[in-house]
Design a protein around this motif. Structure first.
Motif, PDB file in Angstrom:
ATOM      1  N   GLU A 188     -13.198  31.936  -9.738  1.00 27.87           N
ATOM      2  CA  GLU A 188     -12.135  31.194 -10.418  1.00 27.87           C
ATOM      3  C   GLU A 188     -10.766  31.713  -9.998  1.00 27.87           C
ATOM      4  O   GLU A 188     -10.572  32.938  -9.879  1.00 27.87           O
ATOM      5  CB  GLU A 188     -12.288  31.310 -11.935  1.00 27.87           C
ATOM      6  N   PRO A 189      -9.783  30.837  -9.797  1.00 25.33           N
ATOM      7  CA  PRO A 189      -8.443  31.296  -9.430  1.00 25.33           C
ATOM      8  C   PRO A 189      -7.797  32.036 -10.586  1.00 25.33           C
ATOM      9  O   PRO A 189      -8.069  31.747 -11.760  1.00 25.33           O
ATOM     10  CB  PRO A 189      -7.695  29.991  -9.114  1.00 25.33           C
ATOM     11  N   PRO A 190      -6.936  33.008 -10.307  1.00 32.22           N
ATOM     12  CA  PRO A 190      -6.355  33.829 -11.374  1.00 32.22           C
ATOM     13  C   PRO A 190      -5.374  33.056 -12.243  1.00 32.22           C
ATOM     14  O   PRO A 190      -4.728  32.105 -11.793  1.00 32.22           O
ATOM     15  CB  PRO A 190      -5.656  34.956 -10.605  1.00 32.22           C
ATOM     16  N   LEU A 191      -5.263  33.517 -13.480  1.00 36.34           N
ATOM     17  CA  LEU A 191      -4.259  32.980 -14.392  1.00 36.34           C
ATOM     18  C   LEU A 191      -2.878  33.475 -13.962  1.00 36.34           C
ATOM     19  O   LEU A 191      -2.762  34.479 -13.248  1.00 36.34           O
ATOM     20  CB  LEU A 191      -4.567  33.429 -15.822  1.00 36.34           C
ATOM     21  N   PRO A 192      -1.802  32.810 -14.398  1.00 34.92           N
ATOM     22  CA  PRO A 192      -0.447  33.211 -13.985  1.00 34.92           C
ATOM     23  C   PRO A 192      -0.163  34.686 -14.293  1.00 34.92           C
ATOM     24  O   PRO A 192      -0.386  35.148 -15.413  1.00 34.92           O
ATOM     25  CB  PRO A 192       0.451  32.289 -14.821  1.00 34.92           C
ATOM     26  N   GLY A 193       0.288  35.397 -13.266  1.00 30.68           N
ATOM     27  CA  GLY A 193       0.646  36.801 -13.435  1.00 30.68           C
ATOM     28  C   GLY A 193      -0.520  37.756 -13.468  1.00 30.68           C
ATOM     29  O   GLY A 193      -0.327  38.971 -13.549  1.00 30.68           O
ATOM     30  N   GLY A 194      -1.755  37.246 -13.405  1.00 29.61           N
ATOM     31  CA  GLY A 194      -2.928  38.105 -13.468  1.00 29.61           C
ATOM     32  C   GLY A 194      -3.723  38.065 -12.187  1.00 29.61           C
ATOM     33  O   GLY A 194      -3.314  37.470 -11.187  1.00 29.61           O
ATOM     34  N   ARG A 195      -4.890  38.683 -12.216  1.00 29.47           N
ATOM     35  CA  ARG A 195      -5.759  38.714 -11.053  1.00 29.47           C
ATOM     36  C   ARG A 195      -7.167  38.268 -11.369  1.00 29.47           C
ATOM     37  O   ARG A 195      -8.067  38.441 -10.557  1.00 29.47           O
ATOM     38  CB  ARG A 195      -5.767  40.132 -10.444  1.00 29.47           C
ATOM     39  N   VAL A 196      -7.383  37.688 -12.555  1.00 28.69           N
ATOM     40  CA  VAL A 196      -8.684  37.140 -12.913  1.00 28.69           C
ATOM     41  C   VAL A 196      -8.487  35.759 -13.525  1.00 28.69           C
ATOM     42  O   VAL A 196      -7.418  35.439 -14.055  1.00 28.69           O
ATOM     43  CB  VAL A 196      -9.450  38.050 -13.907  1.00 28.69           C
ATOM     44  N   GLY A 197      -9.538  34.944 -13.450  1.00 30.16           N
ATOM     45  CA  GLY A 197      -9.478  33.599 -13.970  1.00 30.16           C
ATOM     46  C   GLY A 197      -9.797  33.521 -15.450  1.00 30.16           C
ATOM     47  O   GLY A 197      -9.969  34.545 -16.128  1.00 30.16           O
ATOM     48  N   PRO A 198      -9.926  32.298 -15.993  1.00 29.07           N
ATOM     49  CA  PRO A 198     -10.123  32.117 -17.437  1.00 29.07           C
ATOM     50  C   PRO A 198     -11.385  32.790 -17.986  1.00 29.07           C
ATOM     51  O   PRO A 198     -11.339  33.388 -19.059  1.00 29.07           O
ATOM     52  CB  PRO A 198     -10.206  30.590 -17.583  1.00 29.07           C
ATOM     53  N   LEU A 199     -12.510  32.684 -17.267  1.00 25.93           N
ATOM     54  CA  LEU A 199     -13.750  33.260 -17.792  1.00 25.93           C
ATOM     55  C   LEU A 199     -13.679  34.776 -17.833  1.00 25.93           C
ATOM     56  O   LEU A 199     -14.019  35.403 -18.845  1.00 25.93           O
ATOM     57  CB  LEU A 199     -14.940  32.803 -16.949  1.00 25.93           C
ATOM     58  N   LEU A 200     -13.217  35.395 -16.744  1.00 31.25           N
ATOM     59  CA  LEU A 200     -13.103  36.857 -16.747  1.00 31.25           C
ATOM     60  C   LEU A 200     -12.077  37.329 -17.769  1.00 31.25           C
ATOM     61  O   LEU A 200     -12.273  38.354 -18.418  1.00 31.25           O
ATOM     62  CB  LEU A 200     -12.740  37.355 -15.350  1.00 31.25           C
ATOM     63  N   SER A 201     -10.979  36.603 -17.930  1.00 32.66           N
ATOM     64  CA  SER A 201      -9.983  36.974 -18.943  1.00 32.66           C
ATOM     65  C   SER A 201     -10.619  37.005 -20.323  1.00 32.66           C
ATOM     66  O   SER A 201     -10.400  37.934 -21.110  1.00 32.66           O
ATOM     67  CB  SER A 201      -8.822  35.982 -18.935  1.00 32.66           C
ATOM     68  N   CYS A 202     -11.422  35.982 -20.609  1.00 32.75           N
ATOM     69  CA  CYS A 202     -12.101  35.922 -21.901  1.00 32.75           C
ATOM     70  C   CYS A 202     -13.031  37.117 -22.099  1.00 32.75           C
ATOM     71  O   CYS A 202     -12.985  37.797 -23.133  1.00 32.75           O
ATOM     72  CB  CYS A 202     -12.876  34.611 -22.007  1.00 32.75           C
ATOM     73  N   LEU A 203     -13.873  37.397 -21.114  1.00 29.58           N
ATOM     74  CA  LEU A 203     -14.868  38.464 -21.255  1.00 29.58           C
ATOM     75  C   LEU A 203     -14.221  39.842 -21.296  1.00 29.58           C
ATOM     76  O   LEU A 203     -14.617  40.708 -22.087  1.00 29.58           O
ATOM     77  CB  LEU A 203     -15.893  38.376 -20.124  1.00 29.58           C
ATOM     78  N   LEU A 204     -13.212  40.054 -20.446  1.00 29.55           N
ATOM     79  CA  LEU A 204     -12.522  41.348 -20.458  1.00 29.55           C
ATOM     80  C   LEU A 204     -11.768  41.535 -21.765  1.00 29.55           C
ATOM     81  O   LEU A 204     -11.795  42.619 -22.363  1.00 29.55           O
ATOM     82  CB  LEU A 204     -11.555  41.445 -19.273  1.00 29.55           C
ATOM     83  N   GLY A 205     -11.068  40.487 -22.216  1.00 30.18           N
ATOM     84  CA  GLY A 205     -10.326  40.593 -23.466  1.00 30.18           C
ATOM     85  C   GLY A 205     -11.242  40.867 -24.644  1.00 30.18           C
ATOM     86  O   GLY A 205     -10.925  41.685 -25.522  1.00 30.18           O
ATOM     87  N   LYS A 206     -12.388  40.206 -24.676  1.00 30.02           N
ATOM     88  CA  LYS A 206     -13.348  40.397 -25.769  1.00 30.02           C
ATOM     89  C   LYS A 206     -13.839  41.843 -25.813  1.00 30.02           C
ATOM     90  O   LYS A 206     -13.922  42.459 -26.876  1.00 30.02           O
ATOM     91  CB  LYS A 206     -14.520  39.434 -25.568  1.00 30.02           C
ATOM     92  N   GLN A 207     -14.132  42.410 -24.641  1.00 30.92           N
ATOM     93  CA  GLN A 207     -14.648  43.776 -24.596  1.00 30.92           C
ATOM     94  C   GLN A 207     -13.576  44.798 -24.945  1.00 30.92           C
ATOM     95  O   GLN A 207     -13.793  45.703 -25.756  1.00 30.92           O
ATOM     96  CB  GLN A 207     -15.217  44.080 -23.216  1.00 30.92           C
TER      97      GLN A 207
END
Length: 766
Positions: A545-564
């Protein structure tokens, strides 16, 4: 062989091996005897002892310092986040048989009407990127990539099974392409360039956990603590933590190398040589008899030069903190100095990860949404690492690794003495640190050179897919294929299930998938391999997945990393922002922590970037270590305020702030303890009021002494109070606490062992 090396840096300690032996017995026996009583199995295999919750202490030390193994962080659920416990699950596993058989075990088994592709085919067609065909990240330094792996080694260690032979046939797993637990070999497709040399790549299943009931399916084990607590520095078991300490030092230091130093600075100590195990860390041809593998809190410390540099850096930082704390508090014992330095270093890792690292990974907007400001400790939040996080989500940075290890001279120029290395020549090469300039050249390279940029056509460099452990001999491994096979081994559901968990749209067609990935070509390749988006392995789908603005991971990884990371923060009783953990002054200092400062304080580097995670375009943009925006951590906030008082007469210290009456136990007992805890209920009166001790039913003075009330205390007069006979000194019960209107619940007393007499006694306000 490369397979042996993989086992080496997943080497489990004695405590983990005990758990794994019990779990393997249970797992295999359950397969053979389905109808036997489960309680009997748990007892017979030894798993019942492994699952028994510990008895948690409630004394002062247990409130002040986390345990080495992470147990009792949560007193209601003492095994949450502890070492040698099972990963938690956010989604139920999808094993082929519903219990333990990995996804893709049977090559003809259908998932959503399609078979799963060989993981090596996915690596070749989706991930493979030639070393020369990469783009560089204009925003991020390679130290950010290194920090991600560093923190991963603080959170996650999945031991592989120690068994080397198939349970049913007894065949050696390194020499078979048959699938028979624990052997789960990786197929080499006939079209693969490696097909002429090998038909499969050895792969051992992860060790199971004893936690079978009430789940009735296989779970994997996390051998280290889930918390960000710097366990890669200190270890996650008592014996290892003890072995890493310098017990002959009065300053609470960690042990360091006594044979070599880095221009006077410490190297990590060597592992004891084990004749039965070959040493993987030395040069292939050498006359040295020294065992060059370093001995630190994580078995992966020697994996590559960047990891060795960070382990060495934080070994030095602990010892620097402990020595500075000794200068501030010369009355502290070695144990207190060790624990306080460990506590600070754990907090430093939390600040650097949540405030410096994660915003760059997630992007500022996603970071604020997923990790809002800290409120309080949440005892109902399980901080245990999730299986999907450990096995897939936090492996995202593998596709940002540069294929070259850059080593630079003091001017941040290429070093003629220590030239750049292909990545595979830096693996298990800790000997290079000692013989080739120390950690400074490696750190300069990490600070100045950028990370690799991930794009749909530039995933994982061939150093990792084609040359992993090649320098150590034997046929090399493939990190991408290992990641994918590990996810299947753990029964992780496919990509669509995780999108659904995160309330993200689920693709059903190649067009929808192409829109999500921002690449029609990549979407077509994935569906050609998997047949349907539902079957795509979580790891490869998430990194695509392409990264979200200003980040280096996409929506799914953002969700999983944020949750953890939110669970790791809110479920940690020792989180650095919790008011009970540090004082306000200490928290203010910790907020100023800088990784550049730590590098300045513990290496020979005189110039560093202001932000070590940002890419610095030119060496001339580095600033001197004296720069005001790289402040030192002012440890004066950890200085004890020493107050002297007579145990018989009490002590008043200034205005309306004095010592209220609190009974804390016999003096003899107290002298043998590091600290005492007093609850609010123990304080008889508020700090700004007085109580007449002499008017109580049982006056506190000896029988022949006269009790005289004083503000905040009392005085005993008479001949029995002048000098205490030696035989009575150890039976005195004294009353003491520190209390102020600002800190109405001050609870800690620390006795000073340096005072030879029991009168007066030294206490400290914390």
């Amino acid at each position: 062989s490369p397979s042996d090396l993989l086992s080496q840096f997943k080497h489990a300690g004695p405590r983990t091996r005990t758990h794994v032996r019990a779990a393997e017995l249970l797992d295999t026996t359950v397969e053979l005897i389905r109808e036997m009583d489960m309680d009997e199995l748990l007892h017979a295999t030894g798993c019942s002892a492994e699952l028994r919750p510990p008895l948690c202490q409630t004394d002062c030390l247990s409130n002040r310092y986390r345990t080495i193994g992470g147990e009792c962080n949560n007193r209601q659920h003492p095994l949450w986040g502890a070492a040698n416990t099972a990963y938690t699950r956010w989604l139920s596993p999808q094993y082929q048989d519903g219990r333990a058989v990995p996804r893709g075990w049977d090559l003809q088994y259908g998932y959503h009407n399609f078979t799963l592709p060989p993981v090596r085919a996915v690596s070749q067609q989706i991930l493979y990127t030639q070393n020369e065909d990469i783009s560089l990240d204009s925003s991020l330094s390679h130290l950010l990539v290194e920090w991600g792996q560093w923190i991963d080694h603080d959170l996650v260690l999945t031991p592989q099974t120690p068994s080397k032979a198939a349970f049913h046939t007894g065949v050696d797993c390194t020499h078979t392409c048959s699938r028979d637990t624990p052997c789960f070999p990786i197929q080499i497709p006939s079209s693969d360039p490696r097909a002429s040399a090998q038909s499969c790549m050895p792969f051992f299943r992860s060790a199971p956990s004893c936690q079978v009931l009430p789940l009735c399916h296989r779970e994997q084990l996390n051998a280290i603590t889930s918390f960000v607590d710097a366990s890669m520095v200190y270890g996650s078991t008592g014996p290892l933590a003890s072995a890493l300490r310098n017990h002959s030092s009065p300053f609470g230091l960690l042990a360091h190398n006594l044979l070599h130093s880095d221009q006077g600075l410490a190297y990590m100590p060597y592992l004891p040589r084990q004749p039965s195990r070959p040493d993987p860390c030395g040069p292939l041809v050498t006359s040295t008899t020294l065992p060059p593998c370093g001995h630190l809190g994580d078995s992966r410390a020697n994996e590559h030069l960047g990891m060795i540099a960070l382990h060495t850096l934080f070994l030095r930082e602990h010892n620097r903190l402990a020595q500075e704390l000794h200068l501030l508090n010369p009355h502290w014992s070695p144990e207190t100095l060790y624990q306080e330095a460990r506590k600070i270093l754990g907090a430093v890792h939390q600040v650097l990860t949540w405030d410096h690292y994660l915003p760059r990974v997630l992007g500022q907007k996603a970071h604020l949404e997923l990790l809002p400001p800290y409120q309080s400790y949440q005892p109902d939040t399980d901080p245990s690492v999730a299986n999907a996080f450990a096995t897939a989500a936090f492996r995202f940075a593998h596709v940002t690794v540069h294929p070259v290890v850059n080593r630079l001279d003091p001017g941040y120029r290429p070093s003629s003495h220590h030239p750049d290395l292909p990545l595979h020549l830096s693996l298990f090469a800790s000997w290079r640190v000692v013989q080739e300039g120390g950690i400074d050249p490696v750190l300069r390279g990490l600070l100045l050179y950028p990370a690799k940029l991930q794009t749909p056509g530039q995933m994982m460099v061939e150093e990792l897919t084609e040359r992993l452990f090649q320098a150590q001999g034997g046929l090399p491994l493939d990190l991408g294929a290992l990641n994918l096979q590990r996810g299947r081994d753990h029964g992780l559901p496919g990509y669509s299930a995780w999108r659904r968990l995160c309330d993200l749209s689920v693709p059903a067609t190649v067009t929808e998938l192409a829109g999500m990935l921002g690449s029609a070509k990549l979407a077509q390749k994935l569906l050609h391999l998997y047949g349907t988006p539902h079957n795509i392995d979580l790891w490869v789908g998430a990194i695509s997945e392409p990264p979200l603005p200003g980040g280096r991971v996409g929506p799914l990884l953002s969700c999983l990393l944020g949750k953890q990371f939110r669970a790791l923060r809110d479920g940690d009783r020792f989180w650095w922002e919790r008011e009970e953990v540090f004082t306000g002054a200490q928290r203010a200092e910790l907020q100023r922590v800088s990784l550049s400062r730590i590098i300045c304080d513990n290496t020979g580097l005189g110039h560093v970037p202001l932000d070590p995670f940002a890419h610095t375009a030119h060496a001339g943009d580095m600033v001197p270590c004296s720069h005001p925006r790289i402040p030192s951590l002012n440890l004066s906030a950890w200085r004890d305020d020493i107050i002297m008082f007579d145990v018989m007469s009490g002590y008043q210290f200034g205005g309306r702030v004095w010592l209220p009456r609190v009974t804390v136990g016999s003096l003899n007992e107290t002298l043998n303890r590091d600290c005492l805890t007093l609850k609010q209920s123990d304080i008889h009166q508020p700090c700004d009021s007085d109580v007449d001790e002499c008017a109580q039913e049982a006056p506190p003075c000896p029988v022949k002494a006269q009790c005289v009330n004083t503000p905040g205390s009392y005085t005993c007069t008479g001949k029995d109070t002048a000098v205490l006979p030696r035989h009575r000194r150890h039976s005195i019960r004294y009353k003491a606490s520190l209390c102020s209107r600002q800190h109405n619940q001050i609870v800690l007393l620390t006795l000073c062992p340096s005072i030879p007499s029991l009168l007066p006694v030294c206490v400290s306000q914390r």
